[in-house]
Motif scaffolding. Structure first.
Motif, mmCIF file in Angstrom:
data_model
loop_
_atom_site.group_PDB
_atom_site.id
_atom_site.type_symbol
_atom_site.label_atom_id
_atom_site.label_comp_id
_atom_site.label_asym_id
_atom_site.label_seq_id
_atom_site.Cartn_x
_atom_site.Cartn_y
_atom_site.Cartn_z
ATOM 1 N N TRP A 1 0.869 -1.180 0.000
ATOM 2 C CA TRP A 1 0.000 0.000 0.000
ATOM 3 C C TRP A 1 0.901 1.224 0.000
ATOM 4 O O TRP A 1 1.818 1.331 0.817
ATOM 5 C CB TRP A 1 -0.878 -0.021 1.246
ATOM 6 C CG TRP A 1 -1.849 1.115 1.349
ATOM 7 C CD1 TRP A 1 -3.139 1.133 0.921
ATOM 8 C CD2 TRP A 1 -1.615 2.410 1.965
ATOM 9 N NE1 TRP A 1 -3.718 2.346 1.214
ATOM 10 C CE2 TRP A 1 -2.808 3.141 1.854
ATOM 11 C CE3 TRP A 1 -0.520 3.001 2.583
ATOM 12 C CZ2 TRP A 1 -2.939 4.442 2.351
ATOM 13 C CZ3 TRP A 1 -0.648 4.298 3.068
ATOM 14 C CH2 TRP A 1 -1.850 5.005 2.948
ATOM 15 N N VAL A 2 0.659 2.155 -0.913
ATOM 16 C CA VAL A 2 1.434 3.401 -0.947
ATOM 17 C C VAL A 2 0.537 4.563 -0.550
ATOM 18 O O VAL A 2 0.910 5.430 0.231
ATOM 19 C CB VAL A 2 2.030 3.645 -2.352
ATOM 20 C CG1 VAL A 2 2.726 4.996 -2.404
ATOM 21 C CG2 VAL A 2 3.003 2.539 -2.725
ATOM 22 N N GLY A 3 -0.657 4.575 -1.105
ATOM 23 C CA GLY A 3 -1.653 5.595 -0.804
ATOM 24 C C GLY A 3 -3.010 4.972 -1.054
ATOM 25 O O GLY A 3 -3.091 3.816 -1.473
ATOM 26 N N PRO A 4 -4.091 5.723 -0.820
ATOM 27 C CA PRO A 4 -5.426 5.143 -0.974
ATOM 28 C C PRO A 4 -5.741 4.657 -2.393
ATOM 29 O O PRO A 4 -6.638 3.828 -2.559
ATOM 30 C CB PRO A 4 -6.361 6.279 -0.561
ATOM 31 C CG PRO A 4 -5.529 7.507 -0.527
ATOM 32 C CD PRO A 4 -4.115 7.082 -0.292
ATOM 33 N N GLY B 1 5.383 10.531 2.785
ATOM 34 C CA GLY B 1 4.600 9.359 3.161
ATOM 35 C C GLY B 1 3.731 8.908 2.010
ATOM 36 O O GLY B 1 4.242 8.465 0.983
ATOM 37 N N CYS B 2 2.407 9.082 2.161
ATOM 38 C CA CYS B 2 1.501 8.584 1.125
ATOM 39 C C CYS B 2 1.303 9.593 -0.007
ATOM 40 O O CYS B 2 0.613 9.298 -0.971
ATOM 41 C CB CYS B 2 0.156 8.216 1.751
ATOM 42 S SG CYS B 2 -0.667 9.599 2.563
ATOM 43 N N ARG B 3 1.904 10.795 0.140
ATOM 44 C CA ARG B 3 1.884 11.815 -0.910
ATOM 45 C C ARG B 3 0.469 12.334 -1.202
ATOM 46 O O ARG B 3 0.189 12.769 -2.299
ATOM 47 C CB ARG B 3 2.521 11.304 -2.207
ATOM 48 C CG ARG B 3 3.918 10.773 -2.001
ATOM 49 C CD ARG B 3 4.680 10.748 -3.294
ATOM 50 N NE ARG B 3 4.187 9.764 -4.199
ATOM 51 C CZ ARG B 3 4.683 8.546 -4.314
ATOM 52 N NH1 ARG B 3 5.682 8.177 -3.562
ATOM 53 N NH2 ARG B 3 4.183 7.692 -5.173
ATOM 54 N N ARG B 4 -0.420 12.242 -0.203
ATOM 55 C CA ARG B 4 -1.786 12.730 -0.409
ATOM 56 C C ARG B 4 -1.941 14.111 0.220
ATOM 57 O O ARG B 4 -1.294 14.426 1.212
ATOM 58 C CB ARG B 4 -2.812 11.804 0.263
ATOM 59 C CG ARG B 4 -3.217 10.501 -0.442
ATOM 60 C CD ARG B 4 -3.078 10.484 -1.887
ATOM 61 N NE ARG B 4 -1.884 9.749 -2.179
ATOM 62 C CZ ARG B 4 -1.707 8.926 -3.197
ATOM 63 N NH1 ARG B 4 -2.661 8.733 -4.064
ATOM 64 N NH2 ARG B 4 -0.580 8.307 -3.376
ATOM 65 N N HIS C 1 1.407 15.089 2.537
ATOM 66 C CA HIS C 1 2.292 14.127 3.220
ATOM 67 C C HIS C 1 3.342 13.640 2.222
ATOM 68 O O HIS C 1 3.336 12.483 1.815
ATOM 69 C CB HIS C 1 1.429 12.957 3.742
ATOM 70 C CG HIS C 1 2.169 12.078 4.700
ATOM 71 N ND1 HIS C 1 1.688 10.858 5.118
ATOM 72 C CD2 HIS C 1 3.357 12.234 5.333
ATOM 73 C CE1 HIS C 1 2.558 10.306 5.952
ATOM 74 N NE2 HIS C 1 3.577 11.118 6.097
ATOM 75 N N ASP C 2 4.257 14.532 1.841
ATOM 76 C CA ASP C 2 5.089 14.190 0.678
ATOM 77 C C ASP C 2 6.151 13.120 0.921
ATOM 78 O O ASP C 2 6.621 12.516 -0.027
ATOM 79 C CB ASP C 2 5.680 15.422 -0.015
ATOM 80 C CG ASP C 2 5.998 16.558 0.905
ATOM 81 O OD1 ASP C 2 6.067 17.672 0.426
ATOM 82 O OD2 ASP C 2 6.169 16.324 2.110
ATOM 83 N N THR D 1 13.930 10.296 0.888
ATOM 84 C CA THR D 1 12.566 9.791 0.996
ATOM 85 C C THR D 1 12.612 8.292 0.762
ATOM 86 O O THR D 1 13.177 7.839 -0.237
ATOM 87 C CB THR D 1 11.671 10.443 -0.072
ATOM 88 O OG1 THR D 1 11.692 11.850 0.112
ATOM 89 C CG2 THR D 1 10.239 9.953 0.057
ATOM 90 N N ILE D 2 12.045 7.520 1.685
ATOM 91 C CA ILE D 2 12.123 6.070 1.553
ATOM 92 C C ILE D 2 10.749 5.433 1.711
ATOM 93 O O ILE D 2 9.822 6.037 2.244
ATOM 94 C CB ILE D 2 13.073 5.431 2.601
ATOM 95 C CG1 ILE D 2 12.583 5.716 4.027
ATOM 96 C CG2 ILE D 2 14.490 5.934 2.420
ATOM 97 C CD1 ILE D 2 13.290 4.917 5.102
ATOM 98 N N SER E 1 5.549 1.675 5.110
ATOM 99 C CA SER E 1 5.246 3.092 5.211
ATOM 100 C C SER E 1 6.222 3.909 4.390
ATOM 101 O O SER E 1 7.380 3.539 4.243
ATOM 102 C CB SER E 1 5.309 3.551 6.670
ATOM 103 O OG SER E 1 5.002 4.929 6.730
ATOM 104 N N GLY E 2 5.733 5.012 3.891
ATOM 105 C CA GLY E 2 6.619 6.019 3.335
ATOM 106 C C GLY E 2 7.084 6.884 4.478
ATOM 107 O O GLY E 2 6.311 7.199 5.374
ATOM 108 N N THR E 3 8.328 7.257 4.479
ATOM 109 C CA THR E 3 8.849 8.175 5.492
ATOM 110 C C THR E 3 10.149 8.733 4.945
ATOM 111 O O THR E 3 10.396 8.668 3.748
ATOM 112 C CB THR E 3 9.027 7.475 6.857
ATOM 113 O OG1 THR E 3 9.454 8.439 7.816
ATOM 114 C CG2 THR E 3 10.056 6.354 6.785
#
Lengths: 190, 101
Positions: free
Chosen positions: A73-76, B62-65, B59-60, A154-155, A146-148
Motif C-alpha cells: 500500500w502506498v496511498g489510498p 509518506g503517502c503523498r496525499r 504528506h510528501d 525519501t524512503i 510506510s513512506g517516510t
C-alpha cells in the motif's frame, strides 16, 4: 542495437557494515511496478487480483506477499509491486491487458528505485537514528509498510519479520547516500 | 516540532509534510469579468487570522496525499485533519480555552 546489456547498480563496490549486529544487502535489480486505480471500483480490484493472485491491500500501511509478488500500500489509490528481476516486463503487460478500459495506471519503475535489506538485532536502532517514524513494535510491525524519510532521503520501508528485517526502497540517485549513511550509523552497534 | 495527523497514515512528524497555505480558496469561475483588484484578492490576499486556521498539507514523504488541517496560528496546536471534500472538525470552546486538542 545493443544485444548485450550489462546492468550496474549504484551500490556496486560499497563497503558493508563491519560488525555482526547489522546486516545490509542489496536486493539487486528487483522488479518494481507502480499501480494506480480506484479502490472503489470492484472491476478494477478483481481484474488486478486475477493477475497478481492476491487482493490489493486496502488497509493503509500494510503489504501482502503472495507467490511472485509483494504488493505494498502506498496511498489510498496507489500500490507498489515488487517481483523478481526481469519479472516486471510480463507483469506490466499482463496488468495493462487486464485493465484495458478501466481508469488506471501501470508503470515500470524498476530502474527508478533501489531496494536494500537492512536486518539484524540493531537494525531498529540504525533506523531510529535517521527517521522520524516510530519503529517500536507497538507502532510498526512485520507486515507493515510506510513512506517516510531517512536523513535527507525519501524512503519506503517495510518490515518483514521480528529479527527484525526491513526492505528499504529509495530513489536510485539517493541509494549510495542512504547505504553509506546506514553503514556509518551501524558502526556504534558493532 | 509538530505532530500532524495524516488522514491515512496517522500521526507523523512535521518533517514528513509540507504546508501549502490557506485551504478552501476557490478559483473564480469568471476570471475575465473580474477587476484587477478582485483578481489580486484571489491570488495574493489571505485571511491570516490569529486563531484557528484551515490549511492545506501534503504528506510528501509518506503517502503523498493532500488533506486539510485545522491549526491555531498562535498556540500552534493542531486540532484535527480532514480529507478533501470532508467538513472541517468542530473545535469546542473548551478545547480552545484549555489550549488542548
Amino acid at each position: 542495437m545493443a544485444n548485450h546489456i550489462v546492468k550496474v547498480s549504484p551500490l556496486d563496490g560499497l563497503a558493508k557494515p563491519a560488525g555482526s549486529n547489522v546486516s545490509l544487502e542489496e536486493r539487486r535489480f528487483l522488479g518494481k511496478v507502480t499501480l494506480r486505480g480506484n479502490p472503489e471500483n470492484k472491476d478494477f480490484l478483481s481484474k488486478v487480483k486475477d493477475v497478481l493472485g492476491v487482493d490489493l491491500p486496502l488497509t493503509p500501511l500494510t503489504y501482502v506477499a503472495g507467490g511472485a509478488y509483494t504488493v505494498h500500500w502506498v496511498g489510498p489509490d496507489e500500490w507498489m509491486i515488487h517481483t523478481q528481476e526481469d519479472g516486471e516486463h510480463a507483469l506490466v503487460l499482463a496488468l495493462r491487458e487486464a485493465l484495458e478500459g478501466i481508469h488506471s495506471q501501470v508503470v515500470d519503475v524498476s530502474d527508478y528505485y533501489v531496494v536494500m535489506r537492512l536486518s539484524g538485532p540493531a537494525a531498529r536502532e540504525v533506523l531510529a537514528k535517521g527517521s522520524p517514524l516510530d519503529f517500536h513494535p507497538r507502532a510498526f510491525r512485520a507486515g507493515m509498510v510506510s513512506g517516510t524519510r531517512y536523513a535527507n532521503a525519501t524512503i519506503q520501508i517495510s518490515q518483514l519479520d521480528d529479527q527484525p528485517s526491513y526492505d528499504v526502497q529509495v530513489r536510485w540517485s539517493f541509494a549510495e547516500y542512504l547505504w553509506n549513511y546506514f553503514v556509518e550509523a551501524a558502526r556504534e552497534f558493532g | 516540532m509538530l505532530l500532524i495527523e495524516c488522514p491515512w497514515c496517522g500521526e507523523r512528524d512535521q518533517t514528513e509534510f509540507t504546508c501549502h497555505g490557506e485551504a478552501h480558496i476557490v478559483r473564480p469561475k469568471n476570471p475575465d469579468e473580474l477587476t484587477d483588484e478582485q483578481w489580486g484578492d484571489y491570488v495574493f490576499f489571505r485571511s491570516n487570522p490569529k486563531g484557528l486556521h484551515k490549511e492545506r498539507w501534503v504528506h510528501d514523504h509518506g503517502c503523498r496525499r493532500w488533506f486539510n488541517v485545522v491549526r491555531h496560528t498562535h498556540t500552534d496546536i493542531v486540532y484535527g485533519s480532514y480529507k478533501p471534500g470532508e467538513p472541517a472538525p468542530e473545535v469546542s470552546e473548551e478545547a480552545l480555552k484549555g489550549g488542548k486538542k
